[in-house]
Write an enzyme that holds these catalytic residues in place. Structure first.
Site, mmCIF file in Angstrom:
data_model
loop_
_atom_site.group_PDB
_atom_site.id
_atom_site.type_symbol
_atom_site.label_atom_id
_atom_site.label_comp_id
_atom_site.label_asym_id
_atom_site.label_seq_id
_atom_site.Cartn_x
_atom_site.Cartn_y
_atom_site.Cartn_z
ATOM 1 N N ARG A 61 0.808 -1.226 0.000
ATOM 2 C CA ARG A 61 0.000 0.000 0.000
ATOM 3 C C ARG A 61 0.843 1.280 0.000
ATOM 4 N NH1 ARG A 61 -4.526 -0.750 4.336
ATOM 5 N NH2 ARG A 61 -3.105 -2.483 4.552
ATOM 6 N N LYS A 168 2.264 -20.527 5.739
ATOM 7 C CA LYS A 168 1.437 -20.981 6.840
ATOM 8 C C LYS A 168 1.026 -19.783 7.700
ATOM 9 C CE LYS A 168 3.529 -22.034 10.787
ATOM 10 N NZ LYS A 168 4.228 -20.915 11.415
ATOM 11 N N HIS A 198 8.782 -23.854 6.268
ATOM 12 C CA HIS A 198 10.215 -23.573 6.079
ATOM 13 C C HIS A 198 11.114 -24.598 6.757
ATOM 14 C CE1 HIS A 198 10.042 -21.482 9.979
ATOM 15 N NE2 HIS A 198 11.362 -21.552 10.001
ATOM 16 N N LYS A 202 15.240 -26.732 5.746
ATOM 17 C CA LYS A 202 16.468 -26.780 6.557
ATOM 18 C C LYS A 202 17.303 -27.999 6.158
ATOM 19 C CE LYS A 202 14.387 -24.322 10.428
ATOM 20 N NZ LYS A 202 15.130 -23.167 10.890
ATOM 21 N N GLU A 236 12.219 -22.678 21.791
ATOM 22 C CA GLU A 236 12.723 -21.341 21.473
ATOM 23 C C GLU A 236 12.936 -20.581 22.770
ATOM 24 O OE1 GLU A 236 11.010 -19.570 17.592
ATOM 25 O OE2 GLU A 236 9.323 -20.466 18.651
ATOM 26 N N ASP A 255 0.598 -22.815 15.596
ATOM 27 C CA ASP A 255 1.752 -22.130 15.012
ATOM 28 C C ASP A 255 2.861 -23.109 14.627
ATOM 29 O OD1 ASP A 255 3.375 -19.968 14.245
ATOM 30 O OD2 ASP A 255 4.298 -19.824 16.218
ATOM 31 N N HIS A 260 5.376 -27.609 11.504
ATOM 32 C CA HIS A 260 6.782 -28.019 11.614
ATOM 33 C C HIS A 260 6.933 -29.372 12.323
ATOM 34 C CE1 HIS A 260 7.289 -24.023 10.266
ATOM 35 N NE2 HIS A 260 7.409 -23.418 11.418
ATOM 36 N N LYS A 358 7.784 -21.396 23.685
ATOM 37 C CA LYS A 358 8.552 -20.146 23.666
ATOM 38 C C LYS A 358 9.050 -19.867 25.081
ATOM 39 C CE LYS A 358 6.648 -18.280 19.537
ATOM 40 N NZ LYS A 358 7.666 -18.317 18.489
HETATM 41 C C1 BG6 Z 1 7.564 -19.932 12.571
HETATM 42 C C2 BG6 Z 1 6.679 -19.642 13.748
HETATM 43 O O1 BG6 Z 1 6.908 -20.762 11.666
HETATM 44 O O2 BG6 Z 1 8.757 -20.554 13.001
HETATM 45 C C3 BG6 Z 1 7.412 -18.819 14.777
HETATM 46 O O3 BG6 Z 1 5.521 -18.943 13.309
HETATM 47 C C4 BG6 Z 1 8.734 -19.438 15.129
HETATM 48 O O4 BG6 Z 1 6.612 -18.643 15.942
HETATM 49 C C5 BG6 Z 1 9.526 -19.766 13.869
HETATM 50 O O5 BG6 Z 1 9.452 -18.530 15.945
HETATM 51 C C6 BG6 Z 1 10.807 -20.492 14.186
HETATM 52 O O6 BG6 Z 1 11.567 -20.668 13.034
HETATM 53 P P1 BG6 Z 1 13.119 -20.980 13.111
HETATM 54 O O7 BG6 Z 1 13.511 -21.256 11.710
HETATM 55 O O8 BG6 Z 1 13.771 -19.770 13.704
HETATM 56 O O9 BG6 Z 1 13.268 -22.169 14.016
#
Ligand code: BG6
Length: 505
Positions: A61, A168, A198, A202, A236, A255, A260, A358
């Protein structure tokens, strides 16, 4: 072939270069675009992996021209790129960077975008090929997809390909993901849809397949005859950052667990694919996801938690409810753990313990196969006190590698046996550094290789696992854990109920 001076000669892993094409990013001013996508585009260019005829278009935008956009892109790429900064690479790329201003409901802006793509065919020789990256909230998908349909942008023809990349979360439950999938499928053909998880980009996750299927050593013990249990952890140390708006509605299970962790489980548990192709790998993963069973006793075996104020790395950390933008009475979970089964001949009876959270003590993602104890130990109990189960641990991040834990004799005149570790570390064995997940996945999109992208049936099978958990948790309070601890006590009790313990990675 003329040598490419920009390609790192030691890097042999991504030698394929896509056809001429354009990459269109919706939501170019967002966090993902700045921290991951733009740097990944630069890294690919730096490694000589983008076609000479390439263009990138940002759509947002903001009232910007090409120059302002190129500046943002440069800052983002420079700040977050993996490979060394080379001004000449950026300058070449910057000449192909364009910006289209508009909101998603603005017909004129989309007409302009379609026109810009047509012009690029002439000016940049992109051959009509384009990938559209939806780096936007899913609530925006319908309007953007409809615009693409209206303007004919989504149509692949025999002369050109058009692909869409969807980030996602793919929906919030099974019903909404079905709706989303059918919407995307009504605009793009199934082969042109790339759903990003993602974690599949890896290196270590891909290595799981190499480890299992390129060796003879592991596969014979990779089953319920030898494996006692499997633990998959994604921990994390960070909190939710500035993502309260997203996270409040999402929580740890949606999430991370839904995507994952279940993908990691699928790769761990799947049978050997007939060949290393998108179709065959995705088929094997899907079989596992469909074979997942939930425990009858969810009260014990499905635990969710929320971090309270605590200490992490010597610093005071806020509780989740004190984070900016979070409801002071929020019941959103920041930790989720569950015991799943995989009802196949290979895995019947083996618990798969999955956990994510987290504000845990450290950032670590790993898959641990915990083996059964030796059926008989010809040593005195006192000599084997410190002996645990053999374990094979695939460390996805950080310190990427594989560790084998087994018992060994302690030097000395008595027969004492203790656990030792044998380590393989990527950093020590290979000189090449691993590409970032987004680098790999973006390249695969442009190449049209869908191997590392979940199919919609996988996404739906994953939601079928999560929905009952969410239903069970709805209206309940998550257990509390202090920031800097390994989750709530109930998660430890979950394993203790079956005589096991979480690993402390
Ligand atoms: C994302 C989540 O898909 O993956 C996040 O939405 C998370 O909450 C992240 O922090 C972690 O990714 P990575 O590659 O840093 O382990």
């Amino acid at each position: 072939m003329i040598p490419n001076p920009l390609r790192d000669p030691r890097d042999r892993r991504l030698p394929r270069v896509p056809e001429p094409c354009a990459l269109v990013v919706f939501g170019i001013t967002g966090d993902l675009a700045r921290k991951k996508l733009l740097p990944a585009v630069y890294d690919l260019a730096n490694r000589g992996l983008l076609p000479t005829n390439f263009a990138m278009l940002g759509f947002a935008r903001r009232d910007w021209g090409d120059t302002e956009f190129a500046e943002l892109a440069r800052d983002a790429a420079r700040q977050h790129a993996r490979t060394p900064w080379r001004e000449e690479v950026w300058e070449r790329l910057a000449a192909s960077v364009h910006f289209v201003q508009g909101s998603f409901d603005d017909d004129n802006a989309f007409d302009e975008l379609a026109e810009a793509l047509r012009e690029l065919e002439g000016s940049h020789g992109i051959g009509g090929n384009a990938a559209f990256y939806l780096s936007i909230p899913p609530s925006m998908f319908p309007v953007v997809l409809k615009q693409m349909q209206r303007t004919g942008m989504a149509e692949s023809t025999p002369d050109r390909w058009r692909r869409v990349v969807v980030e996602k979360p793919f929906g919030t439950d099974l019903a909404s993901s079905r709706e989303l999938n059918s919407l995307v499928d009504s605009v793009f053909s199934a082969d042109d849809v790339f759903r990003i998880d993602h974690y599949l980009g890896k290196e270590t996750v891909q290595n799981l397949m190499a480890l299992r299927f390129a060796n003879t050593l592991f596969e014979p013990v990779w089953n319920g005859h030898h494996v006692d249990s499997v633990q998959i952890t994604m921990a994390e140390d960070v909190g939710i950052g500035g993502r309260a708006g997203f996270y409040e509605k999402t929580g740890a299970a949606r999430d991370v667990l839904q995507n994952h962790l279940l993908q990691l489980l699928a790769l761990t548990a799947m049978e050997e694919p007939v060949e290393f192709s998108a179709e065959e790998i995705r088929t094997e993963k899907l079989k596992v996801l469909r074979a997942i069973s939930l425990p009858d006793d969810l009260r014990t075996f499905a635990v969710r938690g929320q971090y309270e104020q605590g200490w992490l790395a010597g610093q005071r950390a806020h509780g989740y409810r004190q984070e900016e933008g979070v409801d002071a009475a929020s019941t959103t979970e920041t930790y989720a753990a569950v015991r799943l089964g995989v009802e196949t001949r290979r895995w019947a009876g083996v618990p798969f313990y999955l956990r994510t959270g987290k504000r845990l003590p450290r950032r670590v993602t790993e898959i641990a196969l915990v083996f059964k104890r030796a059926p008989h130990l010809p040593f005195a109990d006192t000599d084997t006190e410190e002996l645990g189960n053999n374990q094979l641990v695939v460390r996805v991040q950080p310190d990427e590698g594989v560790t084998l834990k087994f018992g060994s004799k302690v030097p000395g005149s008595v027969m004492e046996v203790r656990d030792v570790s044998m380590d393989f570390l990527y950093g020590e064995q290979f000189t090449e550094s691993s590409p970032e997940a987004y680098e790999r996945l973006l390249l695969d999109v442009l190449l049209g290789d869908a191997t590392l992208f979940p199919r919609n049936a996988e996404v739906e099978a994953s939601w079928a696992v999560i929905d009952p958990l969410e239903e069970f948790w709805a209206g309940t309070e998550p257990y509390a854990y202090r920031a800097g601890e390994w989750g709530p006590r109930a998660a430890d009790e979950m394993l203790a109920a079956e005589g096991r313990r979480w690993r402390r990675p």
